[in-house]
Design a protein around this motif. Structure first.
Motif, PDB file in Angstrom:
ATOM      1  N   LEU A  36      21.441  40.959 -23.856  1.00  0.00           N
ATOM      2  CA  LEU A  36      21.212  39.802 -22.997  1.00  0.00           C
ATOM      3  C   LEU A  36      22.180  38.674 -23.337  1.00  0.00           C
ATOM      4  O   LEU A  36      22.675  38.593 -24.460  1.00  0.00           O
ATOM      5  N   PHE A  49      22.657  34.550 -23.698  1.00  0.00           N
ATOM      6  CA  PHE A  49      21.943  33.287 -23.903  1.00  0.00           C
ATOM      7  C   PHE A  49      22.984  32.186 -24.051  1.00  0.00           C
ATOM      8  O   PHE A  49      23.660  32.089 -25.064  1.00  0.00           O
ATOM      9  N   LYS A 102      24.363  29.033 -14.443  1.00  0.00           N
ATOM     10  CA  LYS A 102      24.383  30.416 -13.976  1.00  0.00           C
ATOM     11  C   LYS A 102      25.663  30.760 -13.216  1.00  0.00           C
ATOM     12  O   LYS A 102      26.223  31.845 -13.391  1.00  0.00           O
ATOM     13  N   GLY A 110      20.020  40.841 -18.701  1.00  0.00           N
ATOM     14  CA  GLY A 110      19.632  39.574 -18.109  1.00  0.00           C
ATOM     15  C   GLY A 110      20.409  38.413 -18.691  1.00  0.00           C
ATOM     16  O   GLY A 110      21.162  38.561 -19.659  1.00  0.00           O
ATOM     17  N   THR A 143      19.924  34.279 -19.840  1.00  0.00           N
ATOM     18  CA  THR A 143      19.174  33.043 -20.061  1.00  0.00           C
ATOM     19  C   THR A 143      20.210  31.927 -20.129  1.00  0.00           C
ATOM     20  O   THR A 143      21.054  31.914 -21.022  1.00  0.00           O
ATOM     21  N   CYS A 144      20.161  31.023 -19.159  1.00  0.00           N
ATOM     22  CA  CYS A 144      21.201  29.993 -19.049  1.00  0.00           C
ATOM     23  C   CYS A 144      20.555  28.616 -18.899  1.00  0.00           C
ATOM     24  O   CYS A 144      19.344  28.460 -19.098  1.00  0.00           O
ATOM     25  N   THR A 202      17.526  28.336 -16.667  1.00  0.00           N
ATOM     26  CA  THR A 202      16.334  29.031 -17.150  1.00  0.00           C
ATOM     27  C   THR A 202      15.428  28.084 -17.916  1.00  0.00           C
ATOM     28  O   THR A 202      14.200  28.146 -17.794  1.00  0.00           O
ATOM     29  N   LEU A 203      16.028  27.209 -18.719  1.00  0.00           N
ATOM     30  CA  LEU A 203      15.269  26.328 -19.604  1.00  0.00           C
ATOM     31  C   LEU A 203      15.074  24.927 -19.037  1.00  0.00           C
ATOM     32  O   LEU A 203      14.267  24.155 -19.562  1.00  0.00           O
ATOM     33  N   CYS A 247      18.274  22.794 -24.834  1.00  0.00           N
ATOM     34  CA  CYS A 247      19.493  23.581 -25.032  1.00  0.00           C
ATOM     35  C   CYS A 247      19.677  23.897 -26.516  1.00  0.00           C
ATOM     36  O   CYS A 247      19.064  23.262 -27.377  1.00  0.00           O
ATOM     37  N   ALA A 276      13.682  30.677 -25.210  1.00  0.00           N
ATOM     38  CA  ALA A 276      14.503  31.757 -24.648  1.00  0.00           C
ATOM     39  C   ALA A 276      13.994  33.123 -25.111  1.00  0.00           C
ATOM     40  O   ALA A 276      13.941  34.078 -24.319  1.00  0.00           O
ATOM     41  N   ILE A 296      10.710  33.878 -23.200  1.00  0.00           N
ATOM     42  CA  ILE A 296      10.950  34.231 -21.796  1.00  0.00           C
ATOM     43  C   ILE A 296      11.442  35.667 -21.669  1.00  0.00           C
ATOM     44  O   ILE A 296      11.038  36.405 -20.769  1.00  0.00           O
ATOM     45  N   ALA A 297      12.336  36.076 -22.579  1.00  0.00           N
ATOM     46  CA  ALA A 297      12.920  37.425 -22.511  1.00  0.00           C
ATOM     47  C   ALA A 297      12.096  38.460 -23.268  1.00  0.00           C
ATOM     48  O   ALA A 297      12.491  39.633 -23.319  1.00  0.00           O
TER      49      ALA A 297
END
Length: 293
Positions: free
Chosen positions: A120, A122, A127, A145, A147-148, A151-152, A208, A218, A221-222
């Motif tokens: 993944l 991160f 995006k 996937g 996570t950018c 996402t957060l 971040c 992160a 979420i994943a």
């Protein structure tokens, strides 16, 4: 004397050391000398001048202070009082990058595809930039996937309070703010110019890296277990934050390990040499009882 029959045998099962490989994007999956980082830094300063009304003479010092104290300049700008559209910000900052400097990387692609783990991305980037960079590198289908930033962080269009009654909630402003009044902005340059700053730095609403909360979010979420995940980063402080939340870590772009890094490699292309166990398995013994005959 009759010996007792041992109706059991030992079966060996292979279990990988890791379940997941988590990769930063910028200056990790492609080198710093691509020129994108330098162009991004200049575009951020241009945005500060053109969109936020910040004096050009202050942008170098401000970006350094905001980045070092908040993880990203965007997070720092929001912390000290600037209100702006995140999508507009990233469109300005990444819209004129020299993406043509990123070339397809079949060596890295083959390395990634040969690894039988979840993989993944991160990144603190948005995006649009992430997908564009991965496509230029020919790696867009190598990851499960992304996570950018989005996402957060919810998309922020610039906000104002309608009135005192509604001060607890944020209302969308159809005309996002640009430069604010000087009195509304926390002067971070003045703050650090004092011999012993007493004021506490304002908090940022942006989530971040290197915030441990951002990394933990992160992972949640994943659905990632940090103890069985290898984290690849070019940032020392992001590596150290990742280590504090339980990740195994690889510092990319450096010859030597630092505190918090389990491995260090000059280039992501050195992956097989630096972490050969990714292509190995951990052998565990399991005793299985045999039925009597």
């Amino acid at each position: 004397m009759e010996m007792e029959n041992d109706n059991s045998f030992t079966q060996q099962t292979a279990r990988p050391k890791y379940d997941c490989l988590l990769f930063d994007l910028d200056d990790t999956l492609y080198p710093l000398n691509s020129g994108l980082a330098l162009a991004t830094h200049q575009n951020i300063k241009d945005y500060m001048v053109e969109k936020l009304g910040i004096e050009p003479s202050k942008t170098d010092e401000m970006t350094n202070l905001l980045y070092s104290n908040y993880g990203t300049t965007l997070a720092g700008l929001r912390a000290i009082g600037y209100d702006f559209d995140y999508e507009e910000y990233y469109s300005f900052v990444h819209g004129k990058l020299p993406y043509e400097n990123l070339k397809p990387d079949p060596v890295l692609r083959n390395l990634l595809l040969s690894l039988p783990y979840r993989k993944l991305i991160f990144t603190n980037s948005d995006k649009v930039h992430t997908i564009k960079a991965l496509e230029r590198l020919g790696l867009e289908d190598c990851f499960e996937g992304i996570t950018c930033f989005e996402t957060l962080n919810p998309i922020h269009k610039g906000t104002v309070y309608d009135d005192e009654e509604n001060k607890g909630s944020m209302a969308t402003d159809p005309t996002p703010k640009t430069a604010l009044k000087c009195s509304e902005i926390f002067d971070i340059i003045q703050h650090f110019s004092q011999p012993n700053p007493t004021a506490v730095l304002p908090r940022t609403p942006v989530i971040c890296k290197p915030s441990e909360h951002a990394i933990e979010l992160a992972l949640k979420i994943a659905n990632i277990n940090p103890k069985r995940t290898l984290f690849f980063e070019d940032s020392v402080r992001n590596i150290q934050a990742g280590k504090r939340v339980g990740l195994h870590t690889v510092l990319v772009g450096k010859f030597q390990k630092v505190k918090g890094a389990d491995y260090a490699m000059e280039s992501i292309h050195n992956l097989r040499k630096t972490v050969p166990e990714l292509w190995e398995t951990e052998i565990t013994a399991q005793v299985i009882a045999c039925p009597e005959t």
